[in-house]
Design a protein around this motif. Structure first.
Motif, PDB file in Angstrom:
ATOM      1  N   ARG A 207       7.385  17.455  17.070  1.00 28.81           N
ATOM      2  CA  ARG A 207       6.290  18.432  17.223  1.00 28.81           C
ATOM      3  C   ARG A 207       6.631  19.475  18.280  1.00 28.81           C
ATOM      4  O   ARG A 207       6.251  20.647  18.158  1.00 28.81           O
ATOM      5  CB  ARG A 207       4.996  17.703  17.599  1.00 28.81           C
ATOM      6  CG  ARG A 207       4.401  16.874  16.476  1.00 28.81           C
ATOM      7  CD  ARG A 207       3.071  16.250  16.876  1.00 28.81           C
ATOM      8  NE  ARG A 207       2.563  15.355  15.854  1.00 28.81           N
ATOM      9  CZ  ARG A 207       1.858  15.740  14.795  1.00 28.81           C
ATOM     10  NH1 ARG A 207       1.578  17.035  14.630  1.00 28.81           N
ATOM     11  NH2 ARG A 207       1.436  14.861  13.908  1.00 28.81           N
TER      12      ARG A 207
ATOM     13  N   ASP B 267       7.901  11.311  17.000  1.00 29.28           N
ATOM     14  CA  ASP B 267       6.830  12.222  16.594  1.00 29.28           C
ATOM     15  C   ASP B 267       6.626  13.313  17.638  1.00 29.28           C
ATOM     16  O   ASP B 267       6.512  14.506  17.314  1.00 29.28           O
ATOM     17  CB  ASP B 267       5.546  11.421  16.376  1.00 29.28           C
ATOM     18  CG  ASP B 267       4.405  12.279  15.854  1.00 29.28           C
ATOM     19  OD1 ASP B 267       3.887  13.109  16.623  1.00 29.28           O
ATOM     20  OD2 ASP B 267       4.015  12.110  14.679  1.00 29.28           O
TER      21      ASP B 267
ATOM     22  N   HIS C 262       2.502  16.132   9.728  1.00 29.45           N
ATOM     23  CA  HIS C 262       3.021  14.863  10.249  1.00 29.45           C
ATOM     24  C   HIS C 262       4.533  14.964  10.217  1.00 29.45           C
ATOM     25  O   HIS C 262       5.127  15.126   9.136  1.00 29.45           O
ATOM     26  CB  HIS C 262       2.537  13.687   9.405  1.00 29.45           C
ATOM     27  CG  HIS C 262       2.774  12.363  10.030  1.00 29.45           C
ATOM     28  ND1 HIS C 262       4.034  11.813  10.144  1.00 29.45           N
ATOM     29  CD2 HIS C 262       1.925  11.464  10.602  1.00 29.45           C
ATOM     30  CE1 HIS C 262       3.959  10.637  10.739  1.00 29.45           C
ATOM     31  NE2 HIS C 262       2.690  10.408  11.035  1.00 29.45           N
ATOM     32  N   PRO C 263       5.208  14.914  11.360  1.00 25.29           N
ATOM     33  CA  PRO C 263       6.647  15.185  11.410  1.00 25.29           C
ATOM     34  C   PRO C 263       7.490  14.311  10.490  1.00 25.29           C
ATOM     35  O   PRO C 263       8.534  14.758  10.015  1.00 25.29           O
ATOM     36  CB  PRO C 263       6.991  14.915  12.885  1.00 25.29           C
ATOM     37  CG  PRO C 263       5.723  15.089  13.615  1.00 25.29           C
ATOM     38  CD  PRO C 263       4.641  14.626  12.688  1.00 25.29           C
ATOM     39  N   ILE C 264       7.042  13.086  10.227  1.00 29.14           N
ATOM     40  CA  ILE C 264       7.839  12.177   9.399  1.00 29.14           C
ATOM     41  C   ILE C 264       7.426  12.257   7.940  1.00 29.14           C
ATOM     42  O   ILE C 264       8.266  12.367   7.045  1.00 29.14           O
ATOM     43  CB  ILE C 264       7.718  10.734   9.926  1.00 29.14           C
ATOM     44  CG1 ILE C 264       8.271  10.666  11.355  1.00 29.14           C
ATOM     45  CG2 ILE C 264       8.448   9.756   9.012  1.00 29.14           C
ATOM     46  CD1 ILE C 264       8.059   9.349  12.044  1.00 29.14           C
TER      47      ILE C 264
END
Length: 845
Positions: A709, A705, A728-730
């Motif tokens: 970012r 994460d 949210h990166p995922i």
């Protein structure tokens, strides 16, 4: 004068008995002891036609058998067995009645209809004996099945539709007997079977599975019950009553409906607060956050993708397009978000402890109090708790789970598995770690070992690869031409030339319309843009329906046969699949199966690859590779691809260096040092591999994460534009880590005095099933054209992770793609626990 008038008409007893289609009788003289004139006699007439003509006349005496012989074109006489039987029937029914025309005529009508039907049946039987079951055409050379002795396939269809079967195989058992016939008739048949599954049948084994289920679900149930009792105690305190005096009102919600929180969009399992005036519903998590003064899950997000033109996709300069003022600008979005945050901050608990309904701008009506309501009956959960405690006391089970890592069983199995290298597959090169290998059993290993080895790895959150899964199937074809025909047959398409699919072009992420035949042709042969860059198309969740088994019944049954560990994965009968325990009349989540059909390319393009971007499923999943096709590009195309990749690199250097202020050069130096430390499965002999998987460990998610970012602008998404916004990166599903970024990820955390972050990387082969635990971020890149089928399931070992992800999703912005909770995992667990208790009660008497 007419020709008929010049020739005298013979008397009836000497006149030819042949009649034309209008019933007019011939004027010719019949031959001696023959019913026909010379002309009709020489041309030949079948016995069936003759008897019909005799019956119409009604005055012909019984003839000798020679009168009913069939005369062929060569002048030879012969009577078939069918016709001889007809003649016997006629002779038995007819008597010479020259003076009783009425009786002869009535018998003649009945006999004519019988003879006509028998003749048609004879013709059908003759056609059927030489017709192919696949194409229904008549061929001289057909192969007849010796098993059923009624199905035949022509040599043409065998070579075209069943290339893996020889004529001898067809004789032993035809595709119809093997249940893999892909003809139009068989594809229409609905197969409701559950596959060749091996479920526990003896009571002892079934009881062990159910007790295992109770043991794993009870810790969740205790926590859930405690949260509800806490809310009930607050309600009693606010109303000045004793806890025993509080009776919660049941909400009006049907079983085929889902109840969601109006603020965070999470499904409500039982207790919640609702406005009696406007029916605004609030979950217990939001209630707790309001009391603590930090309500989440209500803010908005804005997604904006800028199309910079076709040239920009391959390194060209961006095109300045006119601004279209349909959506609010970034400044307006920020003002709306700030205003909403201010209104949420003003939503506070009343002095008496009650939570008011929010204002209209937040979706409520401003009523003074939200009432506590429930979905289950008042004492149902308390009774269930007593039953579970009594059961656990009888079987001497503890309330808390013991870590299998420290158990004697875990140590024994660990040593046994590590000693057998054939069941392990290397997938990482983490220094100082023992988790560089993945458990990789075959179908035969599973049948011999059972579930203990699976549980040993599964409880640790490790993926599992099962080889040779297709050995359990009947061999139904997943060939592109069969799938193309299914689209026309099953989905009732009259003309495939007029039918199009909406596929996704992986280069810009946009949908394109393509003819179904052209799509599957490209699957086999490949497609390219005008500049020779590979056009990678993919179909996600095809057919476009939530009911895969209704659209593709035969292939759905075939997929179920291929499932490994059916106790966990089977969508209907899996005894350890919590998703199967919901009541039959309740609205169930869509867990699949779903197919993923996409092109592939072995070399990493870096832009427009056939990928499933980094994401994390809220459930466990199993993914089986059912078919693959290798497309080999020409040397000329490869040269043009390399030239285009140089243009892409130049564009990346220009944009990323400007964005990151020269950090790219620093990391390039680091990559040269870390190149040998990252495991690359493609560097091994993986020519038969079709899909490259990268699965990250749960414990590496915070580091992953942080990395995404920090470097998000080095990635490209829709229209090949750099990723500007990260929620949210995922869960955003906008990133795919190339080999370049996987090396950089590992090196950066090693230099930062962290353990290196590296995924499990492996190549999936035809017939292999990949099982992914809930909470493990993963990404996939197709090396070849692939047809995969995936299915979600919910295992008791990963319930805690499923609930954690549910809470994580509820904090996402309101319009996020992963926002809405359709799994209802908490309600699912309660029903599963109750089901296990009731089944154990039946087994134990």
């Amino acid at each position: 004068m007419d020709e008929t008038e010049s020739v005298p008409v013979p008397p009836d007893e000497l006149r030819c008995h042949r009649r034309d289609g209008k019933g007019l009788r011939c004027h010719g003289w019949r031959l001696h002891e023959k019913p026909l004139c010379q002309s009709h006699f020489l041309n030949g007439t079948s016995s069936v036609e003759l008897e019909m003509q005799v019956n119409k006349g009604g005055n012909l005496a019984c003839q000798e058998k020679s009168d009913h012989e069939e005369i062929n074109n060569n002048g030879e006489t012969g009577t078939s067995n069918v016709e001889a039987e007809m003649q016997v029937n006629v002779e038995e029914k007819f008597e010479c009645k020259e003076n009783n025309d009425v009786e002869i005529e009535s018998i003649g009508r009945r006999t004519r209809s019988k003879l006509r039907r028998t003749d048609e049946q004879y013709k059908q039987a003759k056609v059927k004996s030489n017709s192919c079951h696949q194409c229904h055409q008549i061929y001289k050379r057909v192969v007849e099945c010796q098993k059923c002795q009624r199905k035949r396939y022509c040599v043409t269809c065998i070579s075209k539709w069943y290339p893996k079967m020889s004529e001898n195989d067809m004789e032993d058992a035809c595709p119809f007997c093997r249940e893999n016939c892909n003809c139009t008739t068989c594809l229409r048949r609905t197969r409701t079977g559950t596959g060749n599954i091996d479920m526990p049948t003896n009571e002892k084994e079934k009881s062990q599975h159910l007790m295992y289920l109770v043991h794993l679900l009870y810790p969740f149930f205790k926590k859930f019950y405690r949260e509800q009792m806490t809310e009930k105690e607050l309600e009693a305190k606010n109303r000045g009553l004793e806890l025993s005096e509080i009776k919660i009102q049941e909400a009006m919600c049907k079983n085929d409906e889902r109840l969601y929180c109006n603020n965070c969009k999470t499904s409500i399992a039982d207790y919640h607060r609702s406005c009696p005036k406007c029916s605004y519903d609030l979950c217990l998590s939001c209630c707790q956050e309001i009391r603590n003064g930090y309500l989440q899950g209500g803010h908005k997000m804005s997604t904006k993708h800028v199309n910079r033109g076709k040239g920009y996709l391959h390194g060209g300069e961006p095109v300045l397009l006119p601004l279209v003022k349909k959506k609010p600008s970034n400044n307006q979005t920020r003002l709306i978000s700030r205003k909403r945050k201010r209104l949420i901050a003003e939503w506070k608990v009343n002095e008496n402890g009650d939570i008011p309904c929010p204002l209209e701008k937040l979706g409520g009506c401003g009523y003074e109090r939200l009432e506590l309501k429930c979905l289950f009956s008042n004492r149902w959960l308390s009774k269930l708790k007593k039953k579970v405690k009594k059961l656990m006391k009888i079987h001497k089970l503890t309330d808390e789970l013991q870590s299998s890592k420290n158990s004697s069983l875990g140590s024994t199995l660990g040593g046994e598995i590590d000693s057998c290298n054939k069941k392990l597959r290397k997938a990482a090169s983490r220094e100082g770690s023992v988790a560089n290998f993945l458990y990789c059993p075959s179908v035969d290993d599973i049948q011999q070992q059972g579930l203990e080895h699976f549980k040993y790895h599964w409880v640790r959150g490790e993926p599992i690869i099962v080889t040779n899964s297709l050995e359990l199937t009947s061999g139904l074809s997943w060939e592109p031409m069969v799938m193309s025909r299914i689209f026309c047959v099953i989905l009732h398409a009259k003309d495939s030339s007029n039918k199009v699919l909406k596929a996704i072009d992986c280069l810009d992420g946009c949908k394109v319309e393509i003819n179904i035949h052209q799509f599957f042709k490209g699957y086999l042969e490949g497609r390219a843009h005008l500049n020779s860059w590979p056009q990678i198309l993919k179909l996600k969740d095809w057919p476009p329906s939530n009911h895969f088994e209704e659209s593709l019944p035969r292939h759905s049954a075939e997929f179920l046969k291929a499932l490994p560990y059916v106790e966990y994965t089977h969508p209907y009968l899996g005894i350890l699949n919590i998703a199967t325990k919901l009541p039959s009349d309740m609205l169930k989540p869509d867990l699949g199966p779903k197919s993923y059909i996409a092109y592939g390319f072995r070399e990493e393009l870096g832009r427009g690859d056939s990928v499933s971007k980094l994401h994390c499923d809220i459930t466990d999943a199993v993914n089986i590779l059912m078919h693959t096709a290798d497309v080999t590009p020409s040397s000329e195309q490869l040269t043009k691809i390399e030239n285009l990749k140089k243009m892409h690199d130049a564009q990346n250097q220009k944009e990323f260096l400007e964005l990151e202020h020269g950090r790219q050069q620093i990391f390039e130096e680091c990559l040269s040092k870390s190149e040998e430390k990252l495991y690359d499965p493609l560097s091994m002999d993986a020519s038969d591999g079709s899909a490259l998987w990268d699965i990250f460990r749960r414990e590496d998610v915070p580091k992953l994460d942080k990395y995404l970012r920090l470097h998000h602008k080095e990635f490209r998404d829709v229209y090949c534009s750099p990723v500007d916004q990260v929620v949210h990166p995922i869960h955003d599903q906008t990133f795919y880590l190339t080999m370049h970024h996987k090396r950089k990820l590992k090196e950066e955390f090693v230099r930062s005095f962290y353990a290196g972050v590296e995924p499990w990387s492996f190549v999936q082969k035809l017939g292999e099933a990949v099982l992914i635990p809930a909470g493990c971020p993963h990404q996939v890149r197709n090396l070849k054209s692939c047809i995969k089928v995936a299915l979600d399931f919910v295992s008791p070992e990963n319930i805690e992770e499923c609930i954690r992800l549910t809470e994580e999703f509820r904090t996402l912005p309101r319009k996020h793609k992963s926002k809405k909770d359709k799994l209802e995992v908490k309600k699912m667990c309660i029903y599963a626990l109750n089901h296990a208790v009731e089944e154990l009660k039946k087994l134990n008497g």
